[in-house]
Design an enzyme around this catalytic site. Structure first.
Site, PDB file in Angstrom:
ATOM      1  N   LYS A  13       0.835  -1.212   0.000  1.00 44.38           N
ATOM      2  CA  LYS A  13       0.000   0.000   0.000  1.00 44.38           C
ATOM      3  C   LYS A  13       0.872   1.266   0.000  1.00 44.38           C
ATOM      4  O   LYS A  13       0.615   2.192  -0.762  1.00 44.38           O
ATOM      5  CB  LYS A  13      -0.938   0.017   1.222  1.00 44.38           C
ATOM      6  N   ARG A  88      -8.557   1.022  10.236  1.00 43.50           N
ATOM      7  CA  ARG A  88      -8.115  -0.349  10.494  1.00 43.50           C
ATOM      8  C   ARG A  88      -9.095  -1.089  11.390  1.00 43.50           C
ATOM      9  O   ARG A  88      -8.874  -2.263  11.684  1.00 43.50           O
ATOM     10  CB  ARG A  88      -6.755  -0.314  11.187  1.00 43.50           C
ATOM     11  N   ARG A 122      11.737  -6.611   3.848  1.00 45.63           N
ATOM     12  CA  ARG A 122      11.627  -5.154   3.663  1.00 45.63           C
ATOM     13  C   ARG A 122      12.711  -4.415   4.451  1.00 45.63           C
ATOM     14  O   ARG A 122      12.990  -4.737   5.589  1.00 45.63           O
ATOM     15  CB  ARG A 122      10.245  -4.689   4.127  1.00 45.63           C
ATOM     16  N   ARG A 155      12.295  -2.361  10.095  1.00 43.56           N
ATOM     17  CA  ARG A 155      11.344  -1.911  11.110  1.00 43.56           C
ATOM     18  C   ARG A 155      11.221  -2.972  12.203  1.00 43.56           C
ATOM     19  O   ARG A 155      11.214  -4.161  11.907  1.00 43.56           O
ATOM     20  CB  ARG A 155       9.962  -1.689  10.461  1.00 43.56           C
ATOM     21  N   ARG A 166       0.913  -8.949  13.711  1.00 46.91           N
ATOM     22  CA  ARG A 166       0.223  -7.984  12.823  1.00 46.91           C
ATOM     23  C   ARG A 166      -0.784  -8.699  11.932  1.00 46.91           C
ATOM     24  O   ARG A 166      -1.855  -8.169  11.650  1.00 46.91           O
ATOM     25  CB  ARG A 166       1.251  -7.248  11.956  1.00 46.91           C
TER      26      ARG A 166
HETATM   27  P1  AMP Z   1       1.762   0.621   8.920  1.00 51.30           P
HETATM   28  O1  AMP Z   1       2.919   1.484   8.582  1.00 51.30           O
HETATM   29  O2  AMP Z   1       0.490   1.055   8.251  1.00 51.30           O
HETATM   30  O3  AMP Z   1       2.040  -0.862   8.741  1.00 51.30           O
HETATM   31  O4  AMP Z   1       1.479   0.829  10.487  1.00 51.30           O
HETATM   32  C1  AMP Z   1       2.453   0.469  11.451  1.00 51.30           C
HETATM   33  C2  AMP Z   1       1.839   0.392  12.821  1.00 51.30           C
HETATM   34  O5  AMP Z   1       1.294   1.665  13.193  1.00 51.30           O
HETATM   35  C3  AMP Z   1       0.675  -0.579  12.984  1.00 51.30           C
HETATM   36  O6  AMP Z   1       1.110  -1.917  13.171  1.00 51.30           O
HETATM   37  C4  AMP Z   1      -0.003   0.001  14.226  1.00 51.30           C
HETATM   38  O7  AMP Z   1       0.742  -0.294  15.392  1.00 51.30           O
HETATM   39  C5  AMP Z   1       0.112   1.489  13.973  1.00 51.30           C
HETATM   40  N1  AMP Z   1      -1.027   1.986  13.182  1.00 51.30           N
HETATM   41  C6  AMP Z   1      -0.988   2.528  11.930  1.00 51.30           C
HETATM   42  N2  AMP Z   1      -2.222   2.872  11.521  1.00 51.30           N
HETATM   43  C7  AMP Z   1      -3.061   2.541  12.525  1.00 51.30           C
HETATM   44  C8  AMP Z   1      -4.467   2.619  12.698  1.00 51.30           C
HETATM   45  N3  AMP Z   1      -5.263   3.101  11.728  1.00 51.30           N
HETATM   46  N4  AMP Z   1      -4.989   2.192  13.869  1.00 51.30           N
HETATM   47  C9  AMP Z   1      -4.215   1.709  14.850  1.00 51.30           C
HETATM   48  N5  AMP Z   1      -2.887   1.569  14.741  1.00 51.30           N
HETATM   49  C10 AMP Z   1      -2.305   1.979  13.604  1.00 51.30           C
END
Ligand code: AMP
Length: 209
Positions: A13, A88, A122, A155, A166
């Site tokens: 994404k 989410r 990654r 990360r 996750r």
């Molecule tokens: P991402 O970069 O989108 O994979 O997000 C990394 C982490 O940020 C996730 O695993 C959550 O811990 C937190 N996070 C990002 N977006 C959200 C969301 N909409 N709701 C809750 N936690 C989020």
């Protein structure tokens, strides 16, 4: 045009959003990036979410919704935006429906084996956010960013234990959004297995329809 990118972690994404933003000339708003920026800058918000993020859990809805509300109130979203990583949960989707109408929800579809392959390989440059994959999109010099020469990092939440968590969280809390948006009639399935450029093409042709 207001767009939501839905789909499991690792489906590409963020990578595709970086291309889509150029094509549509609207901002790319990634909640994960905003949280990471806060952690990097040592803000109060960053301190609250650091542990949750490292383990692969979700930041509580009230914190996340408040942050997104604030971001969507900025002038640069007037002609639209790409939301990546939000909503989410059903609670977040309901909050979003009270803020704005969403024109399209693009559901990135990818099988689990490929998700794990992508996440575990990654790597990224911390200062620019540029994303690599150790096999399918390696830097010119192993472990080094092509542009800045900085060492690439993995990360914390791309480590095996956090990846497993996750994916569980995605299935439990986020996958129900597929049905939620399908019932609303604005969900489009996107095959996320081809290259980012090809995924972009299929998105642009879906958006024209
Ligand atoms: P991402 O970069 O989108 O994979 O997000 C990394 C982490 O940020 C996730 O695993 C959550 O811990 C937190 N996070 C990002 N977006 C959200 C969301 N909409 N709701 C809750 N936690 C989020």
């Amino acid at each position: 045009m207001n767009i939501v990118l839905l789909g499991p972690p690792g489906a590409g994404k963020g990578t595709v959003a970086a291309l889509l933003k150029g094509a549509l000339e609207v901002p790319h708003i990634s909640t994960g990036d905003i949280f990471r920026e806060n952690i990097k800058n040592g803000t109060e918000l960053g301190k609250r979410v650091q542990g949750i993020m490292a383990s692969g859990g979700l930041v509580p809805d009230e914190i996340t919704i408040e942050m997104v509300k604030d971001r969507l109130s900025k002038d640069d979203t007037a002609s639209g935006y790409i939301l990546d990583g939000f909503p989410r949960t059903i609670g977040q989707a309901e909050a979003l429906s009270g803020i704005d109408d969403i024109d399209a929800v693009l559901n990135f579809v990818l099988d689990e084996e490929e998700i794990v392959r992508r996440l575990s390989g990654r790597r990224l440059c911390k200062s620019t956010g540029r994303i690599y994959h150790i096999v399918s999109n390696p830097p010119k010099v192993e472990g080094i960013d092509d542009e800045t020469g900085e060492p690439l990092i993995q990360r914390d939440d791309d480590k095996p234990e956090a990846i497993r968590h996750r994916l569980e969280v995605y299935k439990k809390d986020t996958e129900p959004l597929i049905v939620y948006y399908r019932e609303k009639g604005n969900l489009v399935d996107i095959d996320a297995s081809p290259s980012p450029e090809d995924v972009l093409k299929s998105i642009l042709s879906a958006l024209k329809k």
